[in-house]
Design an enzyme around this catalytic site. Structure first.
Site, short mmCIF file in Angstrom:
data_model
loop_
_atom_site.label_atom_id
_atom_site.label_comp_id
_atom_site.label_asym_id
_atom_site.label_seq_id
_atom_site.Cartn_x
_atom_site.Cartn_y
_atom_site.Cartn_z
N PRO A 2 -5.86 5.31 3.40
CA PRO A 2 -4.60 5.00 2.24
C PRO A 2 -3.50 4.65 3.26
O PRO A 2 -2.97 4.76 3.83
CB PRO A 2 -4.21 5.74 0.75
N GLU A 3 -3.52 2.79 2.85
CA GLU A 3 -2.07 2.14 3.89
C GLU A 3 -1.26 2.29 2.79
O GLU A 3 -1.14 2.72 1.71
CB GLU A 3 -2.82 0.73 3.63
N LYS A 55 2.35 5.69 5.26
CA LYS A 55 1.31 6.12 4.60
C LYS A 55 2.31 7.69 4.09
O LYS A 55 1.32 8.18 3.58
CB LYS A 55 0.69 6.31 5.25
#
Length: 258
Positions: A2-3, A55
């Site tokens: 996930p960014e 993040k």
């Protein structure tokens, strides 16, 4: 992985449920956290804020306690109405916070820890992070200072993934930002001017912010994942190849990215 926009969108969904409220119930189903006594330590404490940096996600509780999460390659935050089926098995839930008729659940991921507010300021992992790409006012000077302190022979695309240079960019936005600015991610850092480096950030930020607001369906990639297809700008075939020590796949157009 996930960014930054994915983490920011998780915070957008979590805030209406938890921010300003004392959770009705906190559960830690994972045996690895059984001895941490988080439900007892967080009992009767309101969630003051839900923040992100790159993040990383932070649930800040009264009493200067902070629940810090980094999802790595496998984790996810879910927000569900009470009684609704979760997106992953309950056995994979690390923490469940119930409030306002909803359940906020963190599944999997390498980092979930309860720390003091002071430790978040001095923790070496967090202190080393570069400026948040999604900050309301991006710290350009800090980004450029970090970039110029990096190995100047390093490929630009690899340097953009280094969270010490800028926090929140992952493989998707590395590719999309370089394409938007028409800059080859295989160029050395030294060969890219400050203006060109900032052009990449300026190109990706509006798209990332939209994704952070409405979710990943807003990403609408132009080159990421489209190897072999024509570039939407010039028609040249998009290429893909592993880059950096982690060999993360980079997508780019050799026709219009110079």
């Amino acid at each position: 992985m996930p960014e930054g926009d994915t983490i920011a969108y998780a915070a957008v969904r979590i805030r209406p449920v938890l921010e300003g409220r004392v959770p009705d119930e906190i559960l830690t189903p994972q045996p690895r956290h059984a001895l941490d006594r988080w439900p007892d330590r967080l009992a009767r404490r309101a969630v003051v804020s839900v923040d992100t940096h790159g993040k990383h996600l932070f649930l800040r509780f009264e009493g200067d306690l902070v629940l810090h999460s980094h999802l790595g390659m496998t984790g996810v935050w879910g927000v569900y109405k009470t009684g609704r089926r979760w997106g992953r098995s309950p056995r994979r839930a690390w923490i469940v916070l119930r409030a306002a008729g909803h359940e906020v659940v963190e599944f999997d991921g390498p980092v979930l820890e309860l720390m003091t507010e002071g430790r978040t300021r001095f923790d070496q992992r967090l202190a080393a992070l570069g400026p948040d790409v999604l900050a309301p006012e991006f710290d350009r000077e800090r980004f450029l200072t970090r970039l110029r302190s990096d190995d100047q022979t390093r490929h630009l695309g690899d340097a953009l993934l280094d969270q010490r240079n800028v926090a929140g960019i992952g493989n998707i936005w590395k590719a999309e930002g370089c394409w938007e600015a028409a800059i080859d991610p295989w160029r050395s850092v030294a060969s890219v001017s400050d203006l060109q480096a900032m052009a990449i950030i300026d190109a990706m930020r509006p798209r990332m912010m939209r994704s952070a607001t409405v979710g990943h369906r807003a990403i609408q990639p132009q080159v990421y994942g489209f190897a072999g297809r024509p570039c939407p700008r010039c028609g040249t075939r998009i290429e893909a190849r592993g880059q950096g020590d982690a060999n993360r796949t980079t997508y780019w157009c050799p026709g219009c990215q110079k």
